[in-house]
Design a protein around this motif. Structure first.
Motif, mmCIF file in Angstrom:
data_model
loop_
_atom_site.group_PDB
_atom_site.id
_atom_site.type_symbol
_atom_site.label_atom_id
_atom_site.label_comp_id
_atom_site.label_asym_id
_atom_site.label_seq_id
_atom_site.Cartn_x
_atom_site.Cartn_y
_atom_site.Cartn_z
ATOM 1 N N UNK A 1 9.879 0.189 0.282
ATOM 2 C CA UNK A 1 8.346 0.742 0.240
ATOM 3 C C UNK A 1 7.757 -0.091 -0.846
ATOM 4 N N UNK A 2 8.528 -1.111 -1.712
ATOM 5 C CA UNK A 2 7.981 -2.118 -2.232
ATOM 6 C C UNK A 2 7.649 -3.367 -1.647
ATOM 7 N N UNK A 3 8.491 -3.681 -0.708
ATOM 8 C CA UNK A 3 7.934 -4.877 0.321
ATOM 9 C C UNK A 3 6.990 -4.519 1.061
ATOM 10 N N UNK A 4 6.731 -3.384 1.546
ATOM 11 C CA UNK A 4 5.341 -3.156 2.240
ATOM 12 C C UNK A 4 4.373 -3.151 1.452
ATOM 13 N N UNK A 5 4.200 -2.503 0.334
ATOM 14 C CA UNK A 5 3.337 -2.415 -0.677
ATOM 15 C C UNK A 5 2.999 -3.772 -1.319
ATOM 16 N N UNK A 6 3.892 -4.752 -1.416
ATOM 17 C CA UNK A 6 3.545 -6.238 -2.001
ATOM 18 C C UNK A 6 2.831 -6.891 -0.723
ATOM 19 N N UNK A 7 3.501 -6.782 0.623
ATOM 20 C CA UNK A 7 2.981 -7.697 1.442
ATOM 21 C C UNK A 7 1.433 -7.142 1.756
ATOM 22 N N UNK A 8 1.124 -5.871 1.823
ATOM 23 C CA UNK A 8 -0.264 -5.523 1.970
ATOM 24 C C UNK A 8 -1.286 -5.696 1.046
ATOM 25 N N UNK A 9 -0.739 -5.635 -0.254
ATOM 26 C CA UNK A 9 -1.427 -5.978 -1.536
ATOM 27 C C UNK A 9 -2.012 -7.243 -1.424
ATOM 28 N N UNK A 10 -1.029 -8.119 -1.074
ATOM 29 C CA UNK A 10 -1.321 -9.747 -1.200
ATOM 30 C C UNK A 10 -2.184 -10.008 -0.020
ATOM 31 N N UNK A 11 -1.794 -9.365 0.996
ATOM 32 C CA UNK A 11 -2.627 -9.777 2.366
ATOM 33 C C UNK A 11 -4.102 -9.310 2.003
ATOM 34 N N UNK A 12 -4.247 -8.126 1.461
ATOM 35 C CA UNK A 12 -5.646 -7.722 1.095
ATOM 36 C C UNK A 12 -6.564 -8.674 0.391
ATOM 37 N N UNK A 13 -5.852 -9.286 -0.802
ATOM 38 C CA UNK A 13 -6.155 -10.345 -1.773
ATOM 39 C C UNK A 13 -6.692 -11.438 -0.916
ATOM 40 N N UNK A 14 -5.905 -11.846 0.090
ATOM 41 C CA UNK A 14 -6.137 -13.267 0.649
ATOM 42 C C UNK A 14 -7.237 -12.950 1.794
#
Length: 482
Positions: A53-66
């Motif tokens: 859950x943390x990995x999926x959230x982290x990846x998509x939060x970072x991708x969203x910022x980029x």
């Protein structure tokens, strides 16, 4: 931590009190509390699930910022593919690896080749299909510039893990739910009362209807070769009630719980068994998933803007993927396939958008034509549920063969041995209440029309007493496995 457990009955009021009486003054504190509560809620099943859950959230939060910083289209596509690869990759490994490995080995065996692939001994994380689709919708919408990326990690992580709908939906869009984490929430009494009503009705659906219907459905499906055709029909019908009571009951509890904390979730069921054709059924059943597939699969494939042959292909793709989403087994894929077959004639005759009006509008009872349409549609849906409930396609076909035997006309005495004489009456009452409340967000919402406070409380106490008295053998929520 299932909604129908003692643990949740203790957990919910504690979080409610902390949320409104301790954290109310600061938005970040409310969101932080929800984030901690949601991770605790999810980790109750298995703390190891929290890493995914943390990995999926982290990846998509970072991708969203980029994505918010990147204008070059090729780079934006690469970022989107990273999100899709990580999310669907996790889903593929944990949910589908063994299924595809077995299918691959079987295919080579049929060709006369001896081929082996090692199985993975892994546990399917609870609700992974739900939160994967929810967080994917965020990156896709940011990529399409439908929404702007959030810079608040607490809000985003709380959005992905929001405990009322984390495990079995509704699958919320970021455009609808995420902004609610950015607004100050003030307790509204009428929202809280409405939420409690929906929770009560959801518990009634799950504990009284679904769990009791499971008694008959499980016994019939587990011993279908020994059952008469008439009992096989009833077994399938009772499973239809079971899965509706189970899944829509979960959605009611989720939506009601969210309202207790000042959030509005989308309606996930809208009287689906009163649909007049299969197309209408899929607009009313698991609405959050149906609309997700429409927006992120069907429309990108061309939707209705292409020639008929391509439209038919698109429909089959959506239904087959939907079947696979539900489970890593061929029976789910076949379930999707036959629902596509039910849908295609409506598409070809351009009748798939015929029933957009309310059912029996301005009338208490349906017309003869509507009653016939509802009955025929329900029959087709029940036929599909046989494949959904059966462990394999062969078992489902054997089950249907048993229905078509001469014993179809035998009286199903076993029905009374399992359910007794009172619970079928409860099922009838439930069906009548659902019909009366067919135009509401949930059936018990209509109790607002009752002016007498004593009568309203009498109904509440009657429901609570019925739940306590007629609760069946506790059953896991069916959609936890997806």
């Amino acid at each position: 931590m299932p909604f129908n457990s003692i643990e949740f009955a203790i957990f919910l009021p504690i979080i409610f009190v902390l949320y409104w009486f301790v954290a109310q003054q600061k938005l970040w504190l409310q969101n932080s509390l929800l984030l901690i509560a949601s991770y605790f809620f999810y980790g109750w099943w298995d703390y190891r699930f929290l890493g995914l859950l943390f990995l999926s959230s982290s990846v998509d939060f970072s991708v969203g910022l980029l994505l918010g910083k990147t204008k070059e289209q090729t780079q934006r596509r690469v970022l989107l593919l990273v999100s899709i690869f990580v999310n669907l990759g996790l889903l593929a490994v944990f949910k589908y690896y063994n299924f595809f490995a077995e299918s691959f080995v079987t295919a080579f065996t049929l060709l006369g080749r001896d081929f082996k692939i090692e199985h993975l001994d892994i546990v399917l994380p609870v609700g992974i299909s739900f939160y994967t689709f929810q967080t994917l919708s965020y990156t896709i919408d940011v990529y399409k510039r439908k929404i702007t990326p959030t810079h608040d990690p607490i809000s985003f992580f709380a959005f992905v893990s929001f405990f009322p709908q984390l495990v079995a939906g509704p699958i919320e869009r970021a455009s609808h739910l995420l902004p609610q984490f950015s607004k100050k929430r003030i307790f509204e009494y009428h929202k809280g009362v409405d939420g409690l009503r929906q929770i009560l009705w959801g518990l009634f659906k799950k504990v009284v209807i679904a769990d009791n219907c499971a008694l008959l459905a499980d016994q019939v499906f587990d011993n279908y070769t020994e059952m008469s055709g008439s009992l096989l029909v009833l077994g399938a019908v009772f499973f239809a009630f079971q899965i509706y009571g189970d899944f829509s009951g979960y959605s009611d509890i989720a939506i009601g719980t969210a309202r207790l904390f000042g959030f509005d979730l989308m309606q996930n069921f809208n009287s689906p068994y009163f649909s007049r054709d299969v197309a209408e059924f899929w607009r009313r059943w698991h609405i959050s998933l149906t609309s997700w597939f429409k927006d992120y699969v069907y429309l990108p494939l061309g939707g209705n803007r292409v020639v008929k042959v391509q439209q038919i292909f698109n429909v089959f793709i959506v239904f087959l993927i939907s079947g696979l989403w539900h489970g890593s087994n061929w029976n789910f894929i076949f379930w999707g396939f036959i629902n596509a077959l039910f849908f295609i004639p409506l598409l070809l005759l351009q009748k798939n958008r015929n029933h957009l009006n309310k059912i029996a509008e301005n009338r208490f009872l349906p017309s003869f034509k509507e009653a016939l349409q509802i009955s025929c549609t329900f029959g087709l849906i029940v036929l599909g549920w046989i494949f959904f409930r059966s462990p394999s396609v062969n078992v489902a076909l054997g089950y249907i063969q048993g229905i078509l035997s001469p014993t179809l006309w035998d009286f199903p005495y076993l029905l009374f041995n399992i359910l007794g004489k009172v619970k079928p009456l409860l099922l009838l009452i439930f069906w009548v209440v659902e019909w009366i409340g067919r135009d509401q967000n949930f059936a018990l919402q209509q109790i607002d029309r009752v002016k007498s406070r004593k009568l309203r409380w009498g109904i509440y106490l009657l429901l609570i007493g019925t739940i306590s008295l007629y609760k069946g053998e506790p059953q896991d929520f069916i959609y936890f496995q997806f």
